[in-house]
Design an enzyme around this catalytic site. Structure first.
Site, PDB file in Angstrom:
ATOM      1  N   ASP A   1     -11.633  -2.983 -14.382  1.00  0.00           N
ATOM      2  CA  ASP A   1     -10.290  -2.825 -13.849  1.00  0.00           C
ATOM      3  C   ASP A   1     -10.100  -3.872 -12.779  1.00  0.00           C
ATOM      4  O   ASP A   1     -10.982  -4.101 -11.961  1.00  0.00           O
ATOM      5  CB  ASP A   1     -10.130  -1.435 -13.240  1.00  0.00           C
ATOM      6  CG  ASP A   1      -9.876  -0.411 -14.325  1.00  0.00           C
ATOM      7  OD1 ASP A   1      -9.284  -0.780 -15.345  1.00  0.00           O
ATOM      8  OD2 ASP A   1     -10.294   0.746 -14.159  1.00  0.00           O
TER       9      ASP A   1
ATOM     10  N   MET B   1      12.189  -2.409   2.085  1.00  0.00           N
ATOM     11  CA  MET B   1      12.108  -3.448   3.108  1.00  0.00           C
ATOM     12  C   MET B   1      11.906  -2.794   4.472  1.00  0.00           C
ATOM     13  O   MET B   1      12.075  -1.593   4.635  1.00  0.00           O
ATOM     14  CB  MET B   1      13.353  -4.328   3.110  1.00  0.00           C
ATOM     15  CG  MET B   1      14.653  -3.602   3.350  1.00  0.00           C
ATOM     16  SD  MET B   1      16.016  -4.790   3.239  1.00  0.00           S
ATOM     17  CE  MET B   1      17.389  -3.737   3.604  1.00  0.00           C
TER      18      MET B   1
END
Lengths: 704, 569
Positions: A310, A384
């Site tokens: 992974d 944000m």
């Protein structure tokens, strides 16, 4: 976060040596000896030799000098005891490690519920739980058995098993539902459905692998044992026919000498150490906090050709980190850095922290918190973060589309107040020359496998933050080593092919599987296997279970679902996917140790011949003294020296058997060359030196 | 080393190295059923044989069926040959009116020829009619060689096949071995030998008056054809009692060279056949190199020992400048005798052109050790190669673990089953040589056969049982083999050395054939290249050495050190 792995015991820990010495006598039990054919033969020979030694004073010189015969008998017993000691010591070390884990689970009381919905519970013994039973675990309770959370959410302290001190969240449904017996609930309440049969938990299985008496031999060990039995049979024929040949030649050979010859020839060295090597291999695995469900799996790990790794957590750190700040035209680098830093102060995500770090590290800035009026923290909805300064400046940083939206939403005056940055309005959006440059930079970052963030001040785009998947240091070298060993690495990631390719190139993996789904993973494994390769992978989710089961080596993460843990043949208690590489190494080292000691053991026989053969026949054919190349003092001394060497070499090699032979990743050809040189050639030479030294000591001490 | 000796040895080596690869490639085509130059000639015959025996040429047999076919065919061959030998006085082509063979000798001889050993406890011209020689022995010379080749090909299929469960068809393999390989080569060699003066007729023996006026009966017969196949099929059974030392069997230097090359050519070609069938020529070349190195070392030691001569004779007024010439044909000298001795024992041929009994102790020990290794340094046709594969399996398993993987060969994992079968096959050699040899050394019936006292007597016993177990057939002349005891026990040793290896090796093939082929990576144990060659030689020499060193120490080594120490027995 401190990790305490089970303490590595010293090789000759006095606490272990004592019981091991006792065990080496207990193991003289014929039922135990039968498990090891070579040592069993040695024991039988020792019994006969003892009989001869007892009878020696009455039987006369033809049966050998009584003192020598007695010494031979004694050393034959030592040979058996030393072999037993090696096994007992390995077992002791394994058990000590297992016991420290088992200590956590002795008789845990369990709150058993009649049904999932039941209100009241009965207190029963944890050992009595059967699969399917539902138990209630409240704050402070020790979870009585391995199972799956069926209701509730709780934080669980798994440090007893993993050494990880921070509690982990376990909840019903999803991929984090498995709990391990012996761990403790720190907060909240969960209901756990028991999945383990009594005595079959992972811990029990692991303990079984390090206990010699119940240990199942691994496939290669079985094959090797057959070979050793075959060699022993050949030597039985050699020694048994020597008597008639000698008779024909007119020589009489004391039976005790023939017995000595037999024991020195049969591969007692590897025979005595074989099971210790196997146990120590399992033990090394446990030491790295991996539990094998069978010895076969560990051995197969050495054969692996393809590793599916992974990306996240194995090849890269889990989080993206700020790596570079790219200012747009007309913006200073420091200006951008200052704005990005201020905007990230309220961002507690690793990405946000990494921006602050970068500004500190690269631009030596310190956050001017005093200038900030209000912080706008990062949320998953707005994507944000930022701040409004005391002077009214609005600074934001975040995902590209989020910031563009933010810029568009800014009141016109703010934008207009910035001369030189004409804002063109068309179709309800605003664009600028800089926005165009910004888009180019954003694309460049994405193409390179990074994630771009944009920083804006008062609706004016300042620049791009390059968030990068940081490849773990040293991983590239690791992959190069694996390649040299003939193991191909395939990176598995959910990223798009572009990003995946960039990271794959940086990390130096051989191949990658982008936009991976469990189905794609399974398909890849099947394809590799069809081409004749052995595949190893690790996984945690329920949807990984088919792939884990299909892979030749499947390492399930301990924090994964019970389905995944059942499907894998190894369980990693640390849930660290990078462990796969360690497991492969342990498997290889196990096989190499066996091969090396077998080679050593057989090569030793050459010197033993040169010690014993002239000694046996020199009476009948004095000219055979020419074969006594070591110049051993007397026939008795020669035979005794060989027998003593044969016994002592077992002891001398115990540390090697327990630690495993040194293994540096390299191609098969160079490994073979090196090991043949060390153990093949070494095995030829060492006994010449050893036997000569013992002969000098014996004749010096006047023992023969 | 005199220049002439060097040239002769070099010529031999060059011929083998030049002829074996193309022959091997041709044989690979034959066994894989591809068209060859000789197909137009033999394909109809092959089809006829298949129709006659009810065989479908593409019907692959499971290893058990293959092994059963081998055993049944050999049993039949044994019974027929036994009957011919016992009834030769009633059968045609017996101009000398030779009597039937007695039962134990007929048993021994029939086993001997069936197992490709050709141990002869009789003298051909004195005991066998032309019919026995041609219909009995020559037939077995062909089919016993063919059996070995067929089994080798079946075993090879087990190693190299990537799919399927069968190992081939015995009837087809045997037919092809005889038709496409043995027969054409035998015809070529026969013609060369007839050209060189070897008789090929059915005349009665010719009486002649010698120069001293004595009467001598000069044996005749269809010798050339039987000699050709005795060499090519690594049979070794001479038409005449003294084998290829007899001028009628081996008249000229050219006939000598052709025969010695014939002995080794097919076994050597098998290496290249193997590379071809494995689709990896390096694998075949590695085995060829291992065999070649052992052969050259053996040749060097024997030649050196014979060249150096006998220390004891050095004191006598005897010229030893040509080396140890006792028991050697002056025509061949040390070089050709040593070359032949090593070749005939490296391959399990057993024909001789000198008396091995009269070699120096070390010179005689080398041929004996070559046989004790199990006849794998080139070895018998086919038999040498599958015997070598047995050691390859052991070497790969022993050292393969040292690269940290389950040992694999040609991509197939060598696991407990293969090791078990390999060990089983390996055990038959010490069983035949040491255990049966030891019996012969203690039982009065066994000891009665030994001519010499002391270590040399032991060497004679060891040599006989090594030769029988290795299916070689050569003998130390001092050993009186034709007794009831020796005929029986040596017969058993020959059966052990043949079938106790064939059956387990076919089983190995059967186990391997169905195995998944593992892709080759940098982590794969390399089974080509010098490292593996060295490893293989090391395993063979150490396993063989450990098994036989004590017995050799009492026999030839004791003799050797006695000789250098000025002691005789």
């Amino acid at each position: 976060m401190s990790k305490h792995r089970p303490k590595d015991t010293r090789l000759l820990d006095p606490a272990l040596v004592g019981p091991a010495l006792r065990q080496s006598v207990v193991k003289l039990d014929p039922r135990a000896l039968v498990r090891n054919p070579v040592i069993c033969v040695t024991a039988v020979v020792a019994v006969v030799a003892t009989g001869l030694a007892v009878a020696a004073p009455f039987t006369g010189a033809a049966y050998g000098d009584p003192a020598t015969v007695a010494q031979i008998a004694a050393w034959l017993w030592f040979t058996v005891l030393f072999a037993n000691f090696a096994e007992a010591l390995a077992e002791g070390r394994g058990k000590a490690r297992a016991d420290s884990l088992r200590a956590t689970r002795t008789d845990t009381p369990a709150k058993k519920l009649a049904t999932l919905a039941a209100e009241g519970w009965d207190e029963v013994s944890g050992a009595s739980l059967k699969p399917g039973d539902i138990v209630l675990c409240e704050t402070g309770d020790v979870i009585p058995a391995d199972g799956e959370v069926v209701a509730g959410i709780a934080s669980v302290d798994e440090s007893a098993i993993t050494g990880e001190s921070a509690p982990v969240i376990r909840e019903s449904g999803g991929d984090r539902s498995a709990v391990t017996g012996g761990t403790r609930v720190v907060s909240d309440v969960i209901k756990v459905k028991v999945t383990q049969k009594p005595g079959e938990s992972f811990l029990d299985r692991m303990i079984g692998l390090v206990e010699g008496a119940q240990r199942q031999k691994t496939p290669n060990e079985v094959a090797l044992t057959i070979l050793l039995v075959g060699m022993s049979l050949i030597f039985v024929m050699v020694v048994a026919t020597l008597e008639p040949f000698a008779q024909y030649a007119g020589a009489t050979i004391p039976v005790a000498f023939l017995l000595a010859l037999l024991v020195t020839l049969i591969p007692t060295t590897i025979g005595g150490l074989l099971s210790a090597i196997g146990i120590a291999g399992m033990d090394r695995l446990v030491k790295s906090n991996v539990i094998a469900k069978s010895g076969r799996a560990v051995e197969a790990a050495g054969d692996v050709d393809v590793l599916l790794l992974d990306k996240t957590g194995t090849i890269t750190y889990g989080n993206r980190m700020a790596d570079e700040l790219i200012p747009l035209a007309g913006v200073g680098e420091r200006e951008l850095a200052a704005a990005a830093m201020l905007a990230s102060l309220a961002d507690e995500t690793p990405e946000g922290k990494s921006i602050v770090d970068l500004a500190k590290r690269k631009y030596h800035m310190s956050p001017e918190r005093a200038r900030v009026a209000t912080f706008v923290p990062f949320t998953a909805q707005t994507r944000m973060s930022g701040c409004d300064l005391t002077d009214g400046t609005v600074i934001r940083k975040g995902a590209v589309d989020a910031i563009l939206q933010h810029v568009v939403a800014q009141p016109e005056p703010v934008a207009a107040a910035l001369p030189g940055h004409a804002v063109i309005v068309s179709d309800g959006t605003r664009q600028s020359r800089l926005a165009e440059q910004c888009r180019r930079e954003v694309e460049r970052v994405a193409k390179a496998g990074g994630t771009p963030l944009v920083v804006a001040e008062n609706g004016r785009l300042l620049g791009v933050v390059y968030l990068k998947d940081i490849v773990k240091p040293g991983i590239r070298e690791r992959f190069a080593q694996l390649r040299a060993m003939g193991i191909r690495t395939v990176m598995v990631t959910g990223d798009n092919p572009l990003t995946a390719a960039a990271i794959a190139a940086e990390a130096g993996v051989d191949d990658f599987l982008a936009e991976a789904t469990p189905e794609k993973k399974l398909e890849l494994i099947r394809k590799e296997q069809q081409d004749g390769r052995l595949v190893a992978m690790c996984g945690d989710g329920s949807n990984d279970a088919p792939a884990l089961a299909q892979a030749d080596i499947g390492i399930a993460m301990n924090d994964g679902t019970p389905a995944a843990r059942e499907a894998g043949n190894l369980v990693d208690l640390d849930s660290d996917p990078a462990k796969l590489i360690e497991v492969v190494m342990v498997g290889k080292q196990l096989l190499i140790s066996r091969g090396a000691l077998t080679t050593f053991s057989i090569a030793n026989d050459v010197a033993k011949y040169f010690a014993i053969i002239p000694a046996l026949f020199v009476a009948a054919y004095p000219q055979l003294q020419a074969l006594n190349v070591m110049g051993l003092a007397s026939p008795e001394s020669a035979i005794l020296s060989a027998v003593i060497f044969n016994a002592l070499i077992i002891v001398a090699l115990i540390p090697l058997a327990l630690k495993g032979v040194a293994y540096r990743p390299a191609s098969a050809a160079s490994l073979l060359r090196r090991n043949l040189l060390v153990y093949g050639l070494g095995g030829l030479i060492v006994p010449f030196v050893g036997i000569k030294a013992i002969d000098l000591a014996l004749s010096g001490l006047g023992l023969v | 080393m005199p220049m002439t000796d060097l040239v002769q040895l070099a010529l031999f080596v060059v011929l083998i190295a030049a002829l074996a690869p193309p022959l091997g490639r041709y044989m690979a085509r034959v066994y894989q059923g591809e068209r060859t130059l000789l197909s137009p000639l033999f394909a109809p015959v092959e089809t006829a044989v298949c129709r006659l025996t009810g065989t479908r040429p593409d019907a692959d047999q499971h290893w058990t069926a293959y092994a059963f076919a081998v055993l049944a065919f050999n049993l039949t061959g044994f019974l027929v040959l036994f009957a011919i030998l016992r009834l030769q006085h009633l059968l045609p082509f017996n101009p000398q009116g030779l009597a039937p063979m007695n039962a134990d000798l007929a048993f021994n001889t029939a086993v001997s020829f069936m197992t490709n050993t050709n141990w002869q406890a009789y003298s051909g011209e004195a005991a066998l009619s032309y019919f026995s020689q041609m219909a009995g022995l020559t037939t077995q010379n062909f089919v016993s060689a063919g059996t070995g080749m067929a089994v080798a090909v079946a075993v090879i299929r087990g190693f190299v096949r990537r799919s399927g469960r069968g190992v081939g068809n015995f009837t087809v393999d045997l037919t092809r071995s005889v038709l496409y390989v043995l027969l054409p080569l035998a015809i070529v060699v026969t013609l060369i030998l007839i050209w060189q003066g070897v008789p090929q007729n059915l005349m009665a023996y010719v009486p002649a008056t010698t120069l001293e006026g004595g009467q001598q009966l000069i044996a005749q017969g269809p010798a050339a054809s039987q000699i050709a196949i005795k060499q090519l099929g690594t049979n070794g059974g001479g038409f005449f009692g003294v084998n290829s030392a007899y001028p009628y069997e081996n008249p000229t230097p050219l006939s000598n060279l052709v025969q010695v090359v014939s002995i080794l050519i097919i076994p050597a070609a098998f290496c290249f056949l193997y590379g071809r069938m494995a689709k990896d020529n390096r694998q075949g070349r590695a085995i060829f190199a291992a065999m070649g190195v052992m052969f050259l070392v053996a040749l060097g030691v024997t030649y050196g020992a014979e060249r150096a001569g006998n220390d004891l004779i050095a004191a006598l007024p005897v010229d030893q400048s040509a080396g140890n010439m006792e028991g050697k044909e002056v025509r061949f000298g040390v070089v050709n005798s040593a070359l032949w001795a090593v070749t005939t024992t490296a391959a399990s041929n057993g024909s001789v052109n000198a008396m091995h009994d009269s070699f120096t102790p070390v010179g005689g020990m080398v041929p004996m050790f070559l046989m004790q290794l199990g006849e794998i340094v080139f070895g018998g046709v086919g038999a040498g190669f599958y015997g070598m594969l047995l050691y390859v399996v052991l070497a790969v398993f022993l050292a393969g673990l040292m690269v940290g993987r389950t040992p694999e060969y040609l991509g197939k994992k060598i696991e407990a089953k293969e090791v078990k079968l390999g060990v089983l096959a390996l055990l038959s050699i010490p069983l035949g040589v040491l255990v049966l040899g030891a019996l012969s050394a203690v039982l009065p019936a066994g000891v009665a056969s030994v001519q010499d006292a002391g270590p040399h007597g032991l060497s004679e016993i060891l040599y006989a049982y090594s030769s029988a177990t290795g299916n070689n057939g050569s003998a130390f002349a001092g050993f009186g083999a034709g007794t009831l005891y020796q005929n029986t026990m040596l017969g058993i040793a020959m059966l052990l050395g043949r079938f106790a290896i064939i059956v387990p090796m076919l089983a190995v093939a059967g186990s391997l054939v169905g195995k998944k082929v593992h892709a080759e990576t940098a982590g794969t144990f390399p089974t080509h290249g010098p490292l593996f060659v060295g490893l293989l030689i090391g395993v063979i020499v150490i396993v063989g050495g450990l098994t036989f060193f004590p017995a050799l120490a009492l026999g030839p080594l004791a003799e050797h050190f006695a000789m250098t120490g000025g002691l005789a027995y």
